[in-house]
Scaffold this active site. Sequence first.
Site, PDB file in Angstrom:
ATOM      1  N   HIS A  46      37.448  44.048  47.823  1.00  0.00           N
ATOM      2  CA  HIS A  46      38.652  44.367  47.064  1.00  0.00           C
ATOM      3  C   HIS A  46      38.232  44.897  45.698  1.00  0.00           C
ATOM      4  O   HIS A  46      37.140  44.582  45.196  1.00  0.00           O
ATOM      5  CB  HIS A  46      39.514  43.125  46.878  1.00  0.00           C
ATOM      6  CG  HIS A  46      40.185  42.675  48.136  1.00  0.00           C
ATOM      7  ND1 HIS A  46      41.242  41.796  48.128  1.00  0.00           N
ATOM      8  CD2 HIS A  46      39.958  42.965  49.443  1.00  0.00           C
ATOM      9  CE1 HIS A  46      41.641  41.567  49.367  1.00  0.00           C
ATOM     10  NE2 HIS A  46      40.863  42.265  50.181  1.00  0.00           N
ATOM     11  N   GLU A  48      39.046  44.111  42.708  1.00  0.00           N
ATOM     12  CA  GLU A  48      38.722  43.089  41.706  1.00  0.00           C
ATOM     13  C   GLU A  48      37.337  42.502  41.938  1.00  0.00           C
ATOM     14  O   GLU A  48      36.580  42.289  40.976  1.00  0.00           O
ATOM     15  CB  GLU A  48      39.749  41.941  41.759  1.00  0.00           C
ATOM     16  CG  GLU A  48      41.170  42.369  41.506  1.00  0.00           C
ATOM     17  CD  GLU A  48      41.973  42.632  42.780  1.00  0.00           C
ATOM     18  OE1 GLU A  48      43.151  42.268  42.809  1.00  0.00           O
ATOM     19  OE2 GLU A  48      41.411  43.206  43.738  1.00  0.00           O
ATOM     20  N   CYS A  76      45.292  39.011  45.267  1.00  0.00           N
ATOM     21  CA  CYS A  76      45.446  38.118  46.413  1.00  0.00           C
ATOM     22  C   CYS A  76      44.782  36.774  46.078  1.00  0.00           C
ATOM     23  O   CYS A  76      44.185  36.598  45.013  1.00  0.00           O
ATOM     24  CB  CYS A  76      44.794  38.737  47.654  1.00  0.00           C
ATOM     25  SG  CYS A  76      42.982  38.775  47.584  1.00  0.00           S
ATOM     26  N   CYS A  79      40.932  37.046  45.339  1.00  0.00           N
ATOM     27  CA  CYS A  79      40.610  37.634  44.042  1.00  0.00           C
ATOM     28  C   CYS A  79      41.016  36.722  42.885  1.00  0.00           C
ATOM     29  O   CYS A  79      40.299  36.620  41.892  1.00  0.00           O
ATOM     30  CB  CYS A  79      41.252  39.010  43.928  1.00  0.00           C
ATOM     31  SG  CYS A  79      40.560  40.199  45.099  1.00  0.00           S
TER      32      CYS A  79
END
Length: 148
Positions: A46, A48, A76, A79
Amino acid sequence: MKKALELAQQAADLGEVPVGALVVLDGEVAGAGFNQPIGAHDPCAHAEIIALREAALRVGNYRLPGAELYVTLEPCMMCAGAMIHARIERLIFAATEPKAGAVVSQLHSFDLAHVNHRPAVTAGVLAAECSEQLSGFFKARRAAKRES
């Protein structure tokens, strides 16, 4: 956040969900990332996480006290947890994620009683632009599926 939007576009150009993130430390970008779980065959890729990894490598520490993380979409659960472990001081995000947002929309990760670090949160920065980018991406994806 404008730089995060540009990073998100890089993800979209690769067919990934358009999310971009930056870690800023002492006014300088320490890490940057965009979504790439599909291309990298990595469920953890992801935006992040990529930005946090880059920043941690740059400073030589997995803790990033004083850092701010800018991201185009509400994080999410994974993260949000990584931000807690990295000791991010402030999360700045644009669009909320009503289905899986883990900061303000669904799970309020930073407010859990057992959490030992609570980043400050600023939500809604360039939210319209980021929401539009995400909506346009998914609209185009649905249209392509109908055509095939």
